[in-house]
Design an enzyme around this catalytic site. Sequence first.
Site, PDB file in Angstrom:
ATOM      1  N   ALA A  64       0.827  -1.210   0.000  1.00  0.00           N
ATOM      2  CA  ALA A  64       0.000   0.000   0.000  1.00  0.00           C
ATOM      3  C   ALA A  64       0.858   1.255   0.000  1.00  0.00           C
ATOM      4  O   ALA A  64       2.045   1.221   0.352  1.00  0.00           O
ATOM      5  CB  ALA A  64      -0.924  -0.007   1.222  1.00  0.00           C
ATOM      6  N   ASP A  65       0.242   2.362  -0.381  1.00  0.00           N
ATOM      7  CA  ASP A  65       0.887   3.667  -0.338  1.00  0.00           C
ATOM      8  C   ASP A  65      -0.201   4.727  -0.182  1.00  0.00           C
ATOM      9  O   ASP A  65      -1.329   4.531  -0.649  1.00  0.00           O
ATOM     10  CB  ASP A  65       1.687   3.926  -1.617  1.00  0.00           C
ATOM     11  CG  ASP A  65       2.635   5.096  -1.443  1.00  0.00           C
ATOM     12  OD1 ASP A  65       3.725   4.877  -0.881  1.00  0.00           O
ATOM     13  OD2 ASP A  65       2.285   6.232  -1.833  1.00  0.00           O
ATOM     14  N   THR A  66       0.150   5.812   0.485  1.00  0.00           N
ATOM     15  CA  THR A  66      -0.808   6.897   0.708  1.00  0.00           C
ATOM     16  C   THR A  66      -0.202   8.217   0.260  1.00  0.00           C
ATOM     17  O   THR A  66       0.969   8.490   0.542  1.00  0.00           O
ATOM     18  CB  THR A  66      -1.200   6.977   2.197  1.00  0.00           C
ATOM     19  OG1 THR A  66      -1.802   5.733   2.573  1.00  0.00           O
ATOM     20  CG2 THR A  66      -2.192   8.095   2.459  1.00  0.00           C
TER      21      THR A  66
END
Length: 191
Positions: free
Chosen positions: A73-75
């Site tokens: 994941a990445d934000t």
Amino acid sequence: MNLAYPLILGSKSPRRKEILQKAGFQFSTEAKDTEESYPDDLPKTEVAAFLSEKKANAFLGNSSYDNKIVLTADTTVLIDGMLLEKPKDAPEAFAMLKKLSGRKHQVISGFAILCNGEVTSYSDETLVHFSEINDQEIENYIKKHQPFDKAGAYGIQEGLGLTHIDRLEGSYFTVMGLPIHLVYKALTAIH
């Protein structure tokens, strides 16, 4: 929660780990260092999904991940078409929080799932409305919470995130770093 294959969280984020645990998933954690670069011409709204996919691709081609599911994941935080990444230092964190003060911004969390040699990526967006934050509050927050591992220099679950977010349009967990409602659907659909 029984999945078709053992689940690996490909992230060092304690927040993502906490979200997955609270959702009832059994998993192990194993992150691979991946350079978080992206093409200059990539639309800013697609960066989180792109980086998630890049992180998942780091696990590809290794047979020890056959018959396993890897979740990465990445934000990202976007305001005025500008991407606010993880701040390098206190002055950069201060500038970011000053820019977010009294305004709304987009938080986009992307995630990717690697299973049986295929990577699929997804993303979700939440609009975050911040009330005004004075300089002293920003300085205190940076000293106490050291938000240098967070896009946009804040965490929704601590300090300014708790006291200055007026409202959200979208998922709280997307802002925290993992859109668990979409992750759940994607993981439970794997057979």
